[in-house]
Structure formats: C-alpha cells, structure tokens
Design an enzyme around this catalytic site. Structure first.
Site, PDB file in Angstrom:
ATOM      1  N   GLY A  15       0.912  -1.168   0.152  1.00  0.00           N
ATOM      2  CA  GLY A  15      -0.075  -0.113   0.156  1.00  0.00           C
ATOM      3  C   GLY A  15       0.700   1.349   0.038  1.00  0.00           C
ATOM      4  O   GLY A  15       1.739   1.479   0.726  1.00  0.00           O
ATOM      5  N   ARG A  76       0.808  -5.060  -5.745  1.00  0.00           N
ATOM      6  CA  ARG A  76       1.159  -6.305  -4.854  1.00  0.00           C
ATOM      7  C   ARG A  76       1.245  -7.234  -6.053  1.00  0.00           C
ATOM      8  O   ARG A  76       0.642  -7.247  -6.995  1.00  0.00           O
ATOM      9  CB  ARG A  76      -0.131  -6.292  -4.021  1.00  0.00           C
ATOM     10  CG  ARG A  76      -0.403  -5.376  -2.939  1.00  0.00           C
ATOM     11  CD  ARG A  76      -1.103  -5.763  -1.841  1.00  0.00           C
ATOM     12  NE  ARG A  76      -1.081  -5.039  -0.718  1.00  0.00           N
ATOM     13  CZ  ARG A  76      -1.856  -3.943  -0.185  1.00  0.00           C
ATOM     14  NH1 ARG A  76      -2.905  -3.673  -1.101  1.00  0.00           N
ATOM     15  NH2 ARG A  76      -1.680  -3.283   0.661  1.00  0.00           N
ATOM     16  N   ASP A 107       5.671  -5.067   5.912  1.00  0.00           N
ATOM     17  CA  ASP A 107       6.514  -6.512   6.307  1.00  0.00           C
ATOM     18  C   ASP A 107       6.357  -7.332   4.795  1.00  0.00           C
ATOM     19  O   ASP A 107       7.399  -8.247   4.768  1.00  0.00           O
ATOM     20  CB  ASP A 107       5.709  -7.145   7.344  1.00  0.00           C
ATOM     21  CG  ASP A 107       5.891  -6.717   8.619  1.00  0.00           C
ATOM     22  OD1 ASP A 107       7.150  -5.852   8.799  1.00  0.00           O
ATOM     23  OD2 ASP A 107       5.132  -6.813   9.480  1.00  0.00           O
ATOM     24  N   THR A 129       4.494   2.446   5.571  1.00  0.00           N
ATOM     25  CA  THR A 129       2.970   1.562   5.706  1.00  0.00           C
ATOM     26  C   THR A 129       2.317   2.897   6.586  1.00  0.00           C
ATOM     27  O   THR A 129       2.895   3.149   7.595  1.00  0.00           O
ATOM     28  CB  THR A 129       2.989   0.653   6.211  1.00  0.00           C
ATOM     29  OG1 THR A 129       1.558   0.200   6.544  1.00  0.00           O
ATOM     30  CG2 THR A 129       3.630   0.363   7.486  1.00  0.00           C
ATOM     31  N   ASP A 131       0.023   1.953   8.752  1.00  0.00           N
ATOM     32  CA  ASP A 131      -0.297   0.971   9.506  1.00  0.00           C
ATOM     33  C   ASP A 131       0.333   1.115  11.098  1.00  0.00           C
ATOM     34  O   ASP A 131      -0.115   0.718  11.925  1.00  0.00           O
ATOM     35  CB  ASP A 131      -0.712  -0.396   8.982  1.00  0.00           C
ATOM     36  CG  ASP A 131      -1.526  -0.476   8.022  1.00  0.00           C
ATOM     37  OD1 ASP A 131      -2.467   0.581   7.818  1.00  0.00           O
ATOM     38  OD2 ASP A 131      -1.597  -1.653   7.314  1.00  0.00           O
ATOM     39  N   ASP A 133       2.688  -1.048  11.603  1.00  0.00           N
ATOM     40  CA  ASP A 133       2.710  -2.327  12.154  1.00  0.00           C
ATOM     41  C   ASP A 133       3.832  -3.041  12.002  1.00  0.00           C
ATOM     42  O   ASP A 133       3.889  -4.236  11.664  1.00  0.00           O
ATOM     43  CB  ASP A 133       1.491  -3.164  11.755  1.00  0.00           C
ATOM     44  CG  ASP A 133       1.484  -2.941  10.038  1.00  0.00           C
ATOM     45  OD1 ASP A 133       2.311  -2.735   9.482  1.00  0.00           O
ATOM     46  OD2 ASP A 133       0.855  -3.935   9.478  1.00  0.00           O
ATOM     47  N   ARG A 175      -5.544  -2.467   8.729  1.00  0.00           N
ATOM     48  CA  ARG A 175      -5.364  -3.747   8.482  1.00  0.00           C
ATOM     49  C   ARG A 175      -5.817  -4.401   9.698  1.00  0.00           C
ATOM     50  O   ARG A 175      -6.799  -4.440  10.602  1.00  0.00           O
ATOM     51  CB  ARG A 175      -4.090  -4.136   7.883  1.00  0.00           C
ATOM     52  CG  ARG A 175      -4.255  -5.613   7.134  1.00  0.00           C
ATOM     53  CD  ARG A 175      -2.718  -6.033   6.401  1.00  0.00           C
ATOM     54  NE  ARG A 175      -2.355  -5.140   5.662  1.00  0.00           N
ATOM     55  CZ  ARG A 175      -2.259  -5.198   4.287  1.00  0.00           C
ATOM     56  NH1 ARG A 175      -2.993  -6.379   3.949  1.00  0.00           N
ATOM     57  NH2 ARG A 175      -1.766  -4.483   3.487  1.00  0.00           N
ATOM     58  N   LYS A 218     -24.857  13.431  27.696  1.00  0.00           N
ATOM     59  CA  LYS A 218     -24.010  13.372  26.748  1.00  0.00           C
ATOM     60  C   LYS A 218     -24.853  13.245  25.571  1.00  0.00           C
ATOM     61  O   LYS A 218     -25.902  12.655  25.330  1.00  0.00           O
ATOM     62  CB  LYS A 218     -23.225  12.139  26.746  1.00  0.00           C
ATOM     63  CG  LYS A 218     -21.971  12.240  25.752  1.00  0.00           C
ATOM     64  CD  LYS A 218     -20.795  12.761  26.301  1.00  0.00           C
ATOM     65  CE  LYS A 218     -19.572  12.633  25.151  1.00  0.00           C
ATOM     66  NZ  LYS A 218     -19.662  13.498  24.088  1.00  0.00           N
ATOM     67  N   ARG A 248     -24.811   6.243  12.758  1.00  0.00           N
ATOM     68  CA  ARG A 248     -24.499   6.103  11.548  1.00  0.00           C
ATOM     69  C   ARG A 248     -22.865   5.764  11.556  1.00  0.00           C
ATOM     70  O   ARG A 248     -21.993   6.067  12.498  1.00  0.00           O
ATOM     71  CB  ARG A 248     -24.254   7.647  11.001  1.00  0.00           C
ATOM     72  CG  ARG A 248     -25.535   8.303  10.850  1.00  0.00           C
ATOM     73  CD  ARG A 248     -26.067   7.763   9.581  1.00  0.00           C
ATOM     74  NE  ARG A 248     -27.765   8.277   9.357  1.00  0.00           N
ATOM     75  CZ  ARG A 248     -28.876   8.144   9.936  1.00  0.00           C
ATOM     76  NH1 ARG A 248     -29.011   7.212  10.790  1.00  0.00           N
ATOM     77  NH2 ARG A 248     -29.769   8.914   9.435  1.00  0.00           N
TER      78      ARG A 248
HETATM   79  P1  ADP Z   1       3.214  -4.752   2.511  1.00  0.00           P
HETATM   80  O1  ADP Z   1       4.642  -4.610   2.146  1.00  0.00           O
HETATM   81  O2  ADP Z   1       2.557  -3.486   2.740  1.00  0.00           O
HETATM   82  O3  ADP Z   1       2.960  -5.546   3.922  1.00  0.00           O
HETATM   83  P2  ADP Z   1       1.885  -6.721   0.919  1.00  0.00           P
HETATM   84  O4  ADP Z   1       1.919  -7.787   2.353  1.00  0.00           O
HETATM   85  O5  ADP Z   1       0.883  -6.735   0.050  1.00  0.00           O
HETATM   86  O6  ADP Z   1       2.380  -5.442   1.506  1.00  0.00           O
HETATM   87  O7  ADP Z   1       3.320  -7.253   0.149  1.00  0.00           O
HETATM   88  C1  ADP Z   1       3.739  -6.457  -0.727  1.00  0.00           C
HETATM   89  C2  ADP Z   1       4.298  -7.383  -1.909  1.00  0.00           C
HETATM   90  O8  ADP Z   1       5.656  -7.847  -1.186  1.00  0.00           O
HETATM   91  C3  ADP Z   1       3.647  -8.519  -2.300  1.00  0.00           C
HETATM   92  O9  ADP Z   1       2.578  -8.323  -3.360  1.00  0.00           O
HETATM   93  C4  ADP Z   1       4.781  -9.334  -2.873  1.00  0.00           C
HETATM   94  O10 ADP Z   1       5.087  -8.710  -4.257  1.00  0.00           O
HETATM   95  C5  ADP Z   1       5.792  -8.934  -1.850  1.00  0.00           C
HETATM   96  N1  ADP Z   1       5.823 -10.163  -0.841  1.00  0.00           N
HETATM   97  C6  ADP Z   1       4.922 -10.337   0.087  1.00  0.00           C
HETATM   98  N2  ADP Z   1       5.156 -11.512   0.970  1.00  0.00           N
HETATM   99  C7  ADP Z   1       6.241 -12.057   0.230  1.00  0.00           C
HETATM  100  C8  ADP Z   1       7.013 -13.173   0.399  1.00  0.00           C
HETATM  101  N3  ADP Z   1       6.663 -14.031   1.554  1.00  0.00           N
HETATM  102  N4  ADP Z   1       8.158 -13.580  -0.319  1.00  0.00           N
HETATM  103  C9  ADP Z   1       8.323 -12.765  -1.372  1.00  0.00           C
HETATM  104  N5  ADP Z   1       7.574 -11.575  -1.623  1.00  0.00           N
HETATM  105  C10 ADP Z   1       6.785 -11.231  -0.818  1.00  0.00           C
HETATM  106  O1  F6P Z   2      -1.515  -1.589   4.485  1.00  0.00           O
HETATM  107  C1  F6P Z   2      -2.127  -0.221   4.159  1.00  0.00           C
HETATM  108  C2  F6P Z   2      -3.524  -0.390   4.132  1.00  0.00           C
HETATM  109  O2  F6P Z   2      -4.159   0.774   3.863  1.00  0.00           O
HETATM  110  C3  F6P Z   2      -4.310  -1.139   5.341  1.00  0.00           C
HETATM  111  O3  F6P Z   2      -4.636  -0.125   6.334  1.00  0.00           O
HETATM  112  C4  F6P Z   2      -5.648  -1.630   4.596  1.00  0.00           C
HETATM  113  O4  F6P Z   2      -6.207  -2.830   5.438  1.00  0.00           O
HETATM  114  C5  F6P Z   2      -5.049  -2.065   3.346  1.00  0.00           C
HETATM  115  O5  F6P Z   2      -3.901  -1.209   2.865  1.00  0.00           O
HETATM  116  C6  F6P Z   2      -5.904  -1.647   2.139  1.00  0.00           C
HETATM  117  O6  F6P Z   2      -5.543  -2.292   1.010  1.00  0.00           O
HETATM  118  P1  F6P Z   2      -6.107  -2.025  -0.524  1.00  0.00           P
HETATM  119  O7  F6P Z   2      -5.353  -0.711  -1.042  1.00  0.00           O
HETATM  120  O8  F6P Z   2      -5.423  -3.132  -1.462  1.00  0.00           O
HETATM  121  O9  F6P Z   2      -7.466  -1.907  -0.372  1.00  0.00           O
END
Ligand code: ADP
Ligand code: F6P
Length: 325
Positions: A15, A76, A107, A129, A131, A133, A175, A218, A248
């Site tokens: 992202g 991704r 990660d 990111t 997040d 995280d 997330r 409140k 809402r």
């Molecule tokens: P983020 O980097 O924000 O955690 P993703 O988990 O979607 O986002 O991972 C981003 C990209 O990193 C994936 O689409 C893929 O190309 C690569 N990636 C993720 N996990 C792995 C893995 N275990 N081994 C190799 N590449 C990975």
């Molecule tokens: O990791 C960043 C993030 O915005 C998360 O907070 C959310 O869950 C996810 O990406 C949304 O992903 P996408 O852009 O694929 O909808």
C-alpha cells in the site's frame, strides 16, 4: 571514495503511504552524492519482473517531497512469493547492473527484499505503511499523515453527530493493527476505541455505557473502530436497535492513504531513505532501517520480522482515564 555498490534500484511496494516520495528523493539524492547510478523500479516487484526500470537523476525527484502517493507507483505481486520469480528478479537486477536495492514498503515487501538478498542482490528495506505495524520501528512512513487526516475527519463527524444527537462509528484503516484507531481515538476524544488487539466483541458493554452517558446528558457518542475488528455498519445497526439513538457508520477508507505528507513524515522519510543508501554503500544487505529510542537504527530483516509489537500500553491505559464516566 569507493563503495560496495555502484548502481542501486529503488522501488515502492504494497500500500502506498504519504512520505514515500520523500524517501525516494532521499535515496536518489544520497546515492548521487555518493557517485552511484540510480534506477527507479516502477510498480514494485511486479515492475521488476517486467523490467519497468528507469534512470533517475537529481531532477527526477525535484518538487516531489510535498506529494502524497509514490511517483514510482506501487503494486502487490503475488508471483514474487515464488522462488522462480525471486530468482528471475535478481537476474533482472544483474542484467541492469543493479547491485543494491532499496525496498520501501511493509512487512510483506521486506520478505520480498530478503528473497532478493538471498539471491545475491544487496537489499535494504525502508518502513513505508500507514499502519505502523512494523515491529522493529516506532515510526513508519505515512502513519503521521494518516492519523492527522483521520483526526480531521472525525472532528467533522463530531459536529454533525452533535447537531443530530447521534452516535457515530468511524472506521479507520490499519489492517489487523489498531495503532491508527488508538491514536485518532485519543486525539479526537472518542468515547470508545475498538482495536483488534484489545476489543473482544463485548458490544453489550458499549451499549450499556452509551445509555449511561446519554442519561448523564452526553449528546453525541464517537466510537473509533479499527477495520480489523469487523463491520461498523453492523455495529451501528445493533447500537441503534438497542439504544434507540440514531447511529451512523462512516468508513474513512483510502482517503487516509492520500494527501500531502506532514512535516514529520517528510523529515523521517528523508532520514530513513538516506540511511538505507548509506548501509548499501557500506556493503550491508538484508537490513531494515527504522527509528527506535530516539535514533535511526537498522536490523537484520529476519530478526525484524520475528519481532512482535503491541499497542503502546501507556496510550491504551490513558484511554480509560479520559472518557466521560
Ligand atoms: P506490505 O509490504 O505493505 O506488507 P503486502 O503484504 O501486500 O504489503 O506485500 C507487498 C508485496 O511484497 C507482495 O505483493 C509481494 O510482491 C511481496 N511479498 C509479500 N510477501 C512475500 C514473500 N513471503 N516472499 C516474497 N515476496 C513477498
Ligand atoms: O497496509 C495499508 C492499508 O491501507 C491497510 O490499512 C488496509 O487494510 C489495506 O492497506 C488496504 O489495501 P488496498 O489498498 O489493497 O485496499
């Protein structure tokens, strides 16, 4: 001076996050100041496999520090989880003379970076990111901008919620992590902050508290809900049915990922991008840069990925003190 690398590539993956452009700029400018050649790899690992690779110079990154998003685009790429594509990615780097890569992402992206390192390409990850995280670092690029965006939106929701004497459930991103919810909940004076880490589905307790507070006078109720907790719309229906208070749900969604980065995001992203290049110049590989204990630091990727991170305990503690009793 001679460095361990001659040509480095930079990519953004996963992202997008406000401040990624500041990090790209820092990578390019630091690399050039060290006499390196710089290649931009567009569309993350997907672009690497398609050889979507461009030459970059100081001008390529002029006037971008203030921009949200990423000028290198992001993606991704599930294929990259497979060994054959990781080997192909490393081979493509060699074909283009790239001996070091800076991967800006989360990660998942660091797993990809580590696989490139295993295949002989020096890599350094930069935490990007919204997040927050990533366990090894107290700062990730984009979090600061995202929480400010969400906070401003919640302030606006409170106005209309108060006028209508309603309950408002605001869903924020993250997330499976609740850092955005915790920070924006505190900053906007929310009555409840629901996070995946701490909330275990006790909606009846929330309903009871809303009714108590309504009796005390409140007029509006703000609940910040982390996206990983579950449907805000369903929760709103339950609360309205049980309390009789119009409720809402607002899902803030991807607006939290856009916008001009805050000063903090620009400065920290610049520092992290610079540090990543300095590590590559020293011949380091399979590292992640971060910010911890007041310093810019780096960790081995495997070590960093095995770390865990909880919500800040003191921030969680104060949430109980600051709501209306
Ligand atoms: P983020 O980097 O924000 O955690 P993703 O988990 O979607 O986002 O991972 C981003 C990209 O990193 C994936 O689409 C893929 O190309 C690569 N990636 C993720 N996990 C792995 C893995 N275990 N081994 C190799 N590449 C990975
Ligand atoms: O990791 C960043 C993030 O915005 C998360 O907070 C959310 O869950 C996810 O990406 C949304 O992903 P996408 O852009 O694929 O909808």
């Amino acid at each position: 001076m001679s460095y361990a690398v001659k040509t480095i590539g930079v990519l953004t993956s996963g992202g997008d996050a406000p401040g990624m452009n500041a990090a790209i700029r820092a990578v390019v400018r630091t690399g050039i100041s060290c006499g390196l050649n710089i290649k931009g790899i567009r569309h993350g690992f997907a672009g690497l496999l398609e050889e979507d690779i461009i030459d970059m110079n100081n001008l390529s990154v002029s006037d971008i520090i203030q921009l949200g998003g990423t000028i290198l685009y992001t993606a991704r790429c599930l294929e990259f989880k497979k060994k054959e594509y990781q080997e192909k990615g490393a081979e493509i780097c060699r074909k283009h003379g790239i001996d070091g890569v800076v991967v800006i992402g989360g990660d998942g992206s660091f797993n990809g970076a580590s696989r490139l390192a295993e295949n002989g390409i020096n890599t350094v990850g930069v935490p990007g990111t919204i997040d927050l995280d990533i366990a090894c670092t107290e700062y990730t690029i984009g979090f600061d901008t995202a929480i400010n965006t969400a906070m401003e939106a919640i302030d606006k929701l409170r106005d209309t919620s108060e006028s209508h004497e309603r309950c408002s459930i605001v869903e924020v991103m993250g997330r499976t992590a609740g850092h955005i919810a915790l920070w924006t909940g505190i900053a906007s004076g929310a009555e409840y902050i629901l996070t995946t880490e701490k909330y275990h589905g006790d909606i009846q307790r929330i309903i009871g508290k809303i009714l108590d507070r309504r009796r005390l006078g409140k007029k509006n109720h703000i609940i910040v809900n982390a996206e990983g907790v579950g449907s805000s719309t369903e929760m709103a229906k339950l609360i309205e049915l049980a309390t009789g208070i119009e409720t809402r749900a607002t899902v803030l969604g991807h607006i939290q990922r856009g916008g001009n980065p805050t000063c903090k995001d620009r400065v920290y992203a610049s520092a992290l991008g610079t540090k990543a290049v300095e590590l590559l110049c020293e011949g380091k590989t399979n590292r992640i840069v971060g910010y911890r204990g007041g310093e810019f630091v780096d960790f081995d990727i495997q070590e960093a990925l095995s770390m865990t991170k909880d919500l800040d305990p003191y921030l969680f503690h104060i949430t109980h003190k600051l709501t209306t009793k």
